[in-house]
Motif scaffolding. Structure first.
Motif, PDB file in Angstrom:
ATOM      1  N   GLU A  82       0.873  -1.163   0.000  1.00  0.00           N
ATOM      2  CA  GLU A  82       0.000   0.000   0.000  1.00  0.00           C
ATOM      3  C   GLU A  82       0.916   1.219   0.000  1.00  0.00           C
ATOM      4  O   GLU A  82       2.087   1.115   0.364  1.00  0.00           O
ATOM      5  CB  GLU A  82      -0.890   0.001   1.243  1.00  0.00           C
ATOM      6  N   GLY A  83       0.388   2.372  -0.382  1.00  0.00           N
ATOM      7  CA  GLY A  83       1.239   3.542  -0.447  1.00  0.00           C
ATOM      8  C   GLY A  83       0.541   4.833  -0.089  1.00  0.00           C
ATOM      9  O   GLY A  83      -0.681   4.898   0.026  1.00  0.00           O
ATOM     10  N   GLN A  84       1.362   5.854   0.086  1.00  0.00           N
ATOM     11  CA  GLN A  84       0.888   7.204   0.368  1.00  0.00           C
ATOM     12  C   GLN A  84       1.817   8.162  -0.347  1.00  0.00           C
ATOM     13  O   GLN A  84       3.036   7.975  -0.348  1.00  0.00           O
ATOM     14  CB  GLN A  84       0.894   7.467   1.872  1.00  0.00           C
ATOM     15  N   ILE A  85       1.259   9.167  -0.983  1.00  0.00           N
ATOM     16  CA  ILE A  85       2.056  10.153  -1.718  1.00  0.00           C
ATOM     17  C   ILE A  85       2.161  11.424  -0.892  1.00  0.00           C
ATOM     18  O   ILE A  85       1.152  11.974  -0.457  1.00  0.00           O
ATOM     19  CB  ILE A  85       1.427  10.465  -3.093  1.00  0.00           C
ATOM     20  N   ALA A  86       3.384  11.882  -0.689  1.00  0.00           N
ATOM     21  CA  ALA A  86       3.629  13.123   0.054  1.00  0.00           C
ATOM     22  C   ALA A  86       4.208  14.168  -0.907  1.00  0.00           C
ATOM     23  O   ALA A  86       5.224  13.923  -1.568  1.00  0.00           O
ATOM     24  CB  ALA A  86       4.597  12.862   1.200  1.00  0.00           C
ATOM     25  N   TYR A  87       3.574  15.308  -0.985  1.00  0.00           N
ATOM     26  CA  TYR A  87       4.030  16.410  -1.829  1.00  0.00           C
ATOM     27  C   TYR A  87       5.273  17.038  -1.217  1.00  0.00           C
ATOM     28  O   TYR A  87       5.300  17.364  -0.035  1.00  0.00           O
ATOM     29  CB  TYR A  87       2.903  17.437  -1.960  1.00  0.00           C
ATOM     30  N   LEU A  88       6.309  17.216  -2.018  1.00  0.00           N
ATOM     31  CA  LEU A  88       7.562  17.794  -1.530  1.00  0.00           C
ATOM     32  C   LEU A  88       7.877  19.149  -2.155  1.00  0.00           C
ATOM     33  O   LEU A  88       9.021  19.572  -2.184  1.00  0.00           O
ATOM     34  CB  LEU A  88       8.730  16.834  -1.817  1.00  0.00           C
ATOM     35  N   GLY A  89       6.864  19.810  -2.661  1.00  0.00           N
ATOM     36  CA  GLY A  89       7.089  21.119  -3.275  1.00  0.00           C
ATOM     37  C   GLY A  89       7.766  20.980  -4.625  1.00  0.00           C
ATOM     38  O   GLY A  89       7.484  20.056  -5.386  1.00  0.00           O
ATOM     39  N   GLN A  90       8.687  21.876  -4.922  1.00  0.00           N
ATOM     40  CA  GLN A  90       9.375  21.858  -6.212  1.00  0.00           C
ATOM     41  C   GLN A  90      10.183  20.586  -6.429  1.00  0.00           C
ATOM     42  O   GLN A  90      10.458  20.223  -7.564  1.00  0.00           O
ATOM     43  CB  GLN A  90      10.294  23.062  -6.337  1.00  0.00           C
ATOM     44  N   ARG A  91      10.521  19.899  -5.359  1.00  0.00           N
ATOM     45  CA  ARG A  91      11.315  18.671  -5.478  1.00  0.00           C
ATOM     46  C   ARG A  91      10.503  17.515  -6.026  1.00  0.00           C
ATOM     47  O   ARG A  91      11.052  16.522  -6.463  1.00  0.00           O
ATOM     48  CB  ARG A  91      11.906  18.299  -4.128  1.00  0.00           C
ATOM     49  N   GLY A  92       9.168  17.587  -5.965  1.00  0.00           N
ATOM     50  CA  GLY A  92       8.332  16.527  -6.500  1.00  0.00           C
ATOM     51  C   GLY A  92       7.484  15.874  -5.431  1.00  0.00           C
ATOM     52  O   GLY A  92       6.855  16.550  -4.632  1.00  0.00           O
ATOM     53  N   ALA A  93       7.499  14.542  -5.410  1.00  0.00           N
ATOM     54  CA  ALA A  93       6.657  13.790  -4.488  1.00  0.00           C
ATOM     55  C   ALA A  93       7.363  12.515  -4.044  1.00  0.00           C
ATOM     56  O   ALA A  93       8.112  11.912  -4.799  1.00  0.00           O
ATOM     57  CB  ALA A  93       5.329  13.457  -5.145  1.00  0.00           C
ATOM     58  N   ARG A  94       7.080  12.110  -2.837  1.00  0.00           N
ATOM     59  CA  ARG A  94       7.635  10.884  -2.255  1.00  0.00           C
ATOM     60  C   ARG A  94       6.490   9.879  -2.135  1.00  0.00           C
ATOM     61  O   ARG A  94       5.451  10.190  -1.555  1.00  0.00           O
ATOM     62  CB  ARG A  94       8.208  11.181  -0.877  1.00  0.00           C
ATOM     63  N   ILE A  95       6.701   8.698  -2.674  1.00  0.00           N
ATOM     64  CA  ILE A  95       5.718   7.631  -2.561  1.00  0.00           C
ATOM     65  C   ILE A  95       6.245   6.665  -1.506  1.00  0.00           C
ATOM     66  O   ILE A  95       7.249   5.992  -1.716  1.00  0.00           O
ATOM     67  CB  ILE A  95       5.511   6.898  -3.894  1.00  0.00           C
ATOM     68  N   VAL A  96       5.591   6.655  -0.342  1.00  0.00           N
ATOM     69  CA  VAL A  96       5.984   5.760   0.749  1.00  0.00           C
ATOM     70  C   VAL A  96       5.214   4.464   0.569  1.00  0.00           C
ATOM     71  O   VAL A  96       3.992   4.476   0.426  1.00  0.00           O
ATOM     72  CB  VAL A  96       5.684   6.379   2.130  1.00  0.00           C
ATOM     73  N   LEU A  97       5.942   3.354   0.570  1.00  0.00           N
ATOM     74  CA  LEU A  97       5.340   2.038   0.367  1.00  0.00           C
ATOM     75  C   LEU A  97       5.471   1.205   1.631  1.00  0.00           C
ATOM     76  O   LEU A  97       6.516   1.215   2.277  1.00  0.00           O
ATOM     77  CB  LEU A  97       6.058   1.314  -0.773  1.00  0.00           C
ATOM     78  N   VAL A  98       4.419   0.493   1.972  1.00  0.00           N
ATOM     79  CA  VAL A  98       4.443  -0.429   3.108  1.00  0.00           C
ATOM     80  C   VAL A  98       3.980  -1.781   2.593  1.00  0.00           C
ATOM     81  O   VAL A  98       2.875  -1.913   2.059  1.00  0.00           O
ATOM     82  CB  VAL A  98       3.530   0.045   4.259  1.00  0.00           C
ATOM     83  N   GLY A  99       4.857  -2.782   2.734  1.00  0.00           N
ATOM     84  CA  GLY A  99       4.529  -4.117   2.284  1.00  0.00           C
ATOM     85  C   GLY A  99       3.638  -4.843   3.283  1.00  0.00           C
ATOM     86  O   GLY A  99       3.559  -4.462   4.454  1.00  0.00           O
ATOM     87  N   GLU A 100       2.994  -5.902   2.828  1.00  0.00           N
ATOM     88  CA  GLU A 100       2.144  -6.701   3.707  1.00  0.00           C
ATOM     89  C   GLU A 100       2.949  -7.340   4.829  1.00  0.00           C
ATOM     90  O   GLU A 100       2.407  -7.668   5.875  1.00  0.00           O
ATOM     91  CB  GLU A 100       1.409  -7.780   2.902  1.00  0.00           C
ATOM     92  N   ASP A 101       4.261  -7.498   4.627  1.00  0.00           N
ATOM     93  CA  ASP A 101       5.121  -8.080   5.663  1.00  0.00           C
ATOM     94  C   ASP A 101       5.644  -7.039   6.643  1.00  0.00           C
ATOM     95  O   ASP A 101       6.398  -7.351   7.555  1.00  0.00           O
ATOM     96  CB  ASP A 101       6.282  -8.838   5.026  1.00  0.00           C
TER      97      ASP A 101
END
Length: 106
Positions: A33-52
């Motif tokens: 599953e994931g969550q997208i965090a806006y980082l401004g001009q740098r873009g975006a970070r997609i944080v991923l969490v596995g089922e494990d």
């Protein structure tokens, strides 16, 4: 007048590459599953969490590309990194030592 959108081929390629990385993470960890965090001009970070419980992240040059990548990968997207989603993250000694080190100036 027809509603047409310009598709940036480089942005589409980047989203496809990121989707492959996300899918690879999901495969290696029994799903993700994931969550997208806006980082401004740098873009975006997609944080991923596995089922494990393992976690990782990938970076996109824009929110639009991040959103496309997550959609292409077909994982569940959370709006926030809190509650039940955050509780899925498994932390080990490395993370606890690092967090303690930050607290004591390390």
């Amino acid at each position: 007048m027809a509603d047409t959108q310009q598709v940036d081929p480089k942005a589409e390629q980047k989203a496809t590459r990121l989707a492959k990385q996300i899918s690879g993470f999901a495969t290696a960890h029994g799903g993700a599953e994931g969550q997208i965090a806006y980082l401004g001009q740098r873009g975006a970070r997609i944080v991923l969490v596995g089922e494990d419980g393992d976690w990782g992240d990938v970076f996109a040059p824009s929110m639009e590309i991040a959103e496309k990548a997550v959609e292409k990968a077909g994982i569940t997207r959370h709006e926030n990194f809190d509650g039940e989603f955050a509780a899925k993250v498994k932390t080990g000694p490395y993370e606890w030592n690092r967090m303690a080190g930050i607290q004591v100036g390390g």
